[in-house]
Write an enzyme that holds these catalytic residues in place. Structure first.
Site, PDB file in Angstrom:
ATOM      1  N   VAL A  74       0.896  -1.049   0.022  1.00 45.03           N
ATOM      2  CA  VAL A  74      -0.151  -0.031   0.221  1.00 45.03           C
ATOM      3  C   VAL A  74       0.816   1.216   0.093  1.00 45.03           C
ATOM      4  O   VAL A  74       0.646   2.203  -0.442  1.00 45.03           O
ATOM      5  CB  VAL A  74      -0.803  -0.246   1.278  1.00 45.03           C
ATOM      6  N   GLY A  92       6.832   3.891   4.638  1.00 47.95           N
ATOM      7  CA  GLY A  92       7.037   4.910   5.655  1.00 47.95           C
ATOM      8  C   GLY A  92       8.395   4.958   6.260  1.00 47.95           C
ATOM      9  O   GLY A  92       9.156   4.167   5.575  1.00 47.95           O
ATOM     10  N   LYS A 114       2.486  -3.898   8.745  1.00 50.02           N
ATOM     11  CA  LYS A 114       3.745  -2.818   8.554  1.00 50.02           C
ATOM     12  C   LYS A 114       4.901  -3.709   8.779  1.00 50.02           C
ATOM     13  O   LYS A 114       5.216  -4.049   9.967  1.00 50.02           O
ATOM     14  CB  LYS A 114       3.634  -1.658   9.637  1.00 50.02           C
ATOM     15  N   ASP A 133       2.939  13.167  15.844  1.00 51.34           N
ATOM     16  CA  ASP A 133       3.064  13.302  14.450  1.00 51.34           C
ATOM     17  C   ASP A 133       1.548  13.399  13.897  1.00 51.34           C
ATOM     18  O   ASP A 133       1.374  12.855  12.836  1.00 51.34           O
ATOM     19  CB  ASP A 133       3.716  12.056  14.009  1.00 51.34           C
TER      20      ASP A 133
HETATM   21  N1  LIG Z   1      -3.853   0.290   9.004  1.00 53.71           N
HETATM   22  C1  LIG Z   1      -3.843   1.053   7.645  1.00 53.71           C
HETATM   23  N2  LIG Z   1      -4.581   0.850   6.774  1.00 53.71           N
HETATM   24  C2  LIG Z   1      -4.640   1.130   5.386  1.00 53.71           C
HETATM   25  N3  LIG Z   1      -3.864   1.869   5.016  1.00 53.71           N
HETATM   26  C3  LIG Z   1      -2.777   2.329   5.836  1.00 53.71           C
HETATM   27  C4  LIG Z   1      -2.662   1.871   7.256  1.00 53.71           C
HETATM   28  N4  LIG Z   1      -1.557   2.350   7.980  1.00 53.71           N
HETATM   29  C5  LIG Z   1      -0.998   3.117   7.112  1.00 53.71           C
HETATM   30  N5  LIG Z   1      -1.520   3.071   5.819  1.00 53.71           N
HETATM   31  C6  LIG Z   1      -1.255   3.780   4.506  1.00 53.71           C
HETATM   32  O1  LIG Z   1       0.301   3.352   4.393  1.00 53.71           O
HETATM   33  C7  LIG Z   1       1.143   4.148   4.057  1.00 53.71           C
HETATM   34  C8  LIG Z   1       2.255   4.144   4.760  1.00 53.71           C
HETATM   35  O2  LIG Z   1       2.062   4.190   6.306  1.00 53.71           O
HETATM   36  P1  LIG Z   1       3.167   4.337   7.604  1.00 53.71           P
HETATM   37  O3  LIG Z   1       2.419   4.276   8.565  1.00 53.71           O
HETATM   38  O4  LIG Z   1       4.229   3.161   7.110  1.00 53.71           O
HETATM   39  O5  LIG Z   1       4.165   5.411   7.027  1.00 53.71           O
HETATM   40  P2  LIG Z   1       3.842   6.996   7.004  1.00 53.71           P
HETATM   41  O6  LIG Z   1       2.918   7.267   8.184  1.00 53.71           O
HETATM   42  O7  LIG Z   1       3.337   7.365   5.468  1.00 53.71           O
HETATM   43  O8  LIG Z   1       5.040   7.614   7.171  1.00 53.71           O
HETATM   44  P3  LIG Z   1       6.154   7.534   8.601  1.00 53.71           P
HETATM   45  O9  LIG Z   1       6.048   6.190   9.322  1.00 53.71           O
HETATM   46  O10 LIG Z   1       7.622   7.802   8.037  1.00 53.71           O
HETATM   47  O11 LIG Z   1       5.517   8.614   9.389  1.00 53.71           O
HETATM   48  C9  LIG Z   1       0.608   5.758   4.113  1.00 53.71           C
HETATM   49  O12 LIG Z   1      -0.016   5.789   2.878  1.00 53.71           O
HETATM   50  C10 LIG Z   1      -0.599   5.344   5.002  1.00 53.71           C
HETATM   51  O13 LIG Z   1      -2.092   6.105   4.626  1.00 53.71           O
END
Ligand SMILES: Nc1ncnc2c1ncn2[C@@H]1O[C@H](COP(=O)(O)OP(=O)(O)OP(=O)(O)O)[C@@H](O)[C@H]1O
Length: 568
Positions: free
Chosen positions: A292, A295, A313, A407
């Site tokens: 998806v 991060g 994740k 954050d």
């Molecule tokens: N539970 C979830 N369900 C669907 N999509 C998700 C979920 N958690 C995160 N995402 C999506 O996955 C992507 C990566 O998320 P992640 O939390 O790993 O990193 P981030 O928040 O973008 O960055 P960072 O962790 O560096 O702040 C983002 O586009 C987020 O919208």
């Protein structure tokens, strides 16, 4: 003010490819700059230039750094390129890290020679500007900075006038000499924030920042600062050295760079546990579907666990460092206790390296950030209020459990298939200490409270500030301070009281709420329980208005139809 490194999270620098195939024009320009710098160094008869293979070393230096280093460096300051080479060399020895140098610079309103090109499309205008600049340089007491300045500072100051501030900073900026401080150390996440924090501690105001990463994991960060009262460098160096000593362990990169590369990953990491829950997940029970997004932790996949839709994740094994493991453990520790309909539900985690992952419920409608900025979605007032109420409920719950998100931004607000919005991403959340003092920093500048940017102790009210910015974003569909880089936005918020402009037709109570949320003084910001109440009241009023409106139009419709009937 020129701020490089247009990144959302201050620590993660994109290392640009030096491949000549990728950007042939950049390669050509880099070569031109290299030749000019080499010629100037050779003309200056410096000792280094006489060392055999110096030209190769210099070319290597340019190639180690992103293309924009060559494109932005002021070729008149060829000796600074040598100084950068020296600093990077020094930084190879952990004992010297961070290596730094300080020098006095004279800054001019329209910047260095490099920027003339970008500012004048008419060649004659460009020539005039160039010659007046050269004239200014000759007149200046100190040499110019290494990298060209631009008129961005003035833009920022003007912006400040629009926002009710005074156009401070422009005249003193023109006239006063400043200090240029260049650091080199091992590159690491959040390094830029740590360096800016050191400068902030010394009362220095950053006017320009240029951040570069080498292809082999070192950093070169150049700051032009004002605020040091004397035109000297020795005393400033001494104070800087003392300040650096306080955070030496962190800045030397000893805990991340080398451990990450050299230490074998531990057999099993210890997650603090009070035996309340069984959350360890067998990796074999996880089914991965599509990726998806990514991060700072690693990649996020959609998948299934025991037939339920989940988000997985995954921590990238090659990026595992002691600090990352600590953060991972922290995230699991926090998430396993959390249960609220407006907070993304933690399901479990795999904690045995190399299979490190966190499993949560899957939020099928993605983030509000994507909805607003990628799908160009808009919220009508009633839905906006519903979203804001959802978020304030989730945040209120977290705060009641002494958790500060730190954050909060639209990228971390996710929507499920029922359009319920939930707060996500505790990668950087922290349990508040008993004393209530939190000094660690992270997050994203555009949404960050001034006290967080400034590394002052902060509390839950930092999240209220971020909420205010996110609410403005929901209202306008725009990225906060989209005309500024994240670091410029940070400087504006802290030094000039910069805030987003609230549209004129905003509901007055919503407008008042936004302004209260982003007050400079955290004590003046409301808490989430009050925010929730206010939003619910506004929503009630809006709904009542809507009902009244409906009733009125159905009455007038009835009246009109009875009139019509009367006519017939
Ligand atoms: N539970 C979830 N369900 C669907 N999509 C998700 C979920 N958690 C995160 N995402 C999506 O996955 C992507 C990566 O998320 P992640 O939390 O790993 O990193 P981030 O928040 O973008 O960055 P960072 O962790 O560096 O702040 C983002 O586009 C987020 O919208």
């Amino acid at each position: 003010m020129v701020i490089e490194n247009d990144i959302e999270s201050c620590g993660s620098r994109a290392v640009q490819s030096s491949s000549s195939h990728a950007h042939p024009r950049h390669h050509r320009q880099k070569l031109e700059v290299y030749n000019e710098v080499l010629r100037r160094i050779q003309d200056s008869n410096s000792d280094e230039a006489n060392v055999p293979g110096f030209d190769d070393q210099l070319w290597l230096h340019f190639n180690r750094l992103p293309a924009r280093y060559a494109l932005d460096v002021n070729v008149e300051r060829a000796e600074d390129v040598l100084a950068h080479q020296r600093l990077l060399k020094l930084a190879e020895d952990p004992a010297n890290r961070p290596a730094f140098q300080v020098r006095l610079v004279q800054v001019y309103p329209f910047g260095g020679a490099n920027n003339v090109d970008s500012m004048h499309s008419d060649p004659s205008e460009k020539e005039d500007a160039q010659s007046s600049l050269n004239h200014s340089f000759k007149q200046g007491v100190h040499p110019p900075p290494t990298f060209g300045s631009s008129s961005n500072l003035e833009a920022l100051a003007l912006q400040n006038v629009e926002h009710g501030g005074s156009p401070m900073g422009v005249m003193p900026y023109i006239q006063r000499p400043m200090h240029e401080i260049t650091f080199s150390t091992v590159d690491k996440p959040k390094l830029l924030s740590q360096l800016t924090s050191i400068l902030g501690e010394l009362g220095l105001n950053i006017q320009e920042a240029h951040a570069f990463s080498t292809s082999d994991g070192f950093s070169l960060d150049v700051f032009v600062v004002e605020g040091w009262p004397n035109e000297e460098t020795e005393e400033l160096k001494g104070v800087l050295e003392r300040e650096i000593l306080k955070v030496k362990g962190i800045l030397s990169g000893a805990s991340e760079h080398y451990q990450a590369r050299m230490e074998p990953s531990p057999h099993c990491i210890e997650i603090p546990s009070d035996g309340a829950d069984v959350w360890e997940i067998d990796p074999n029970q996880l089914k991965y579907e599509n990726k998806v997004g990514s991060g700072s932790f690693g990649d996020l996949y959609r998948g299934t666990y025991c037939s339920q839709d989940v988000a997985i994740k995954v921590l990238k094994p090659e990026r595992i460092s002691t600090d990352m493991l600590r953060e991972f453990a922290q995230e699991v520790y926090i998430m396993r206790k959390i249960r609220h309909k407006n907070v993304v539900q933690f399901i479990g985690a795999c904690t045995r390296p190399p299979n490190l992952c966190i499993v949560t419920e899957f939020m099928s409608r993605g983030s509000l950030y994507d909805f607003l900025h990628k799908q160009r979605g808009v919220f009508k007032l009633p839905s906006l209020l519903k979203v804001a109420i959802d978020v304030s409920k989730g945040m209120n719950y977290l705060h009641q459990n002494n958790i500060i998100h730190r954050d909060l931004k639209t990228a971390n607000l996710l929507m499920d298939e029922n359009e319920v919005v939930k707060v996500a991403d505790f990668g950087v959340a922290r349990v508040q200490t008993q004393s209530g003092v939190m000094t660690a920093e992270t997050g994203t500048y555009r949404w960050m409270a001034p006290e967080v940017i400034e590394h002052k102790p902060y509390d839950q009210k930092a999240d209220v500030f971020s909420f205010g910015i996110a609410l403005w974003e929901l209202l306008t569909g725009e990225l906060p301070y989209s005309y500024l880089t994240p670091l410029q936005a940070a400087v504006g918020v802290v030094q000039k009281g910069l805030r987003p402009t609230i549209p004129k037709n905003t509901h007055p109570r919503l407008s008042e709420l936004l302004q209260r949320c982003w007050q400079q003084d955290p004590l003046l910001r409301p808490d989430f329980s009050e925010i929730k109440e206010i939003l619910q009241q506004i929503a009630k009023e809006v709904n009542e208005d809507k009902d009244r409106h409906k009733e009125k139009s159905s009455h007038s419709h009835g009246f009109l139809s009875s009139l019509r009937r009367g006519h017939n």
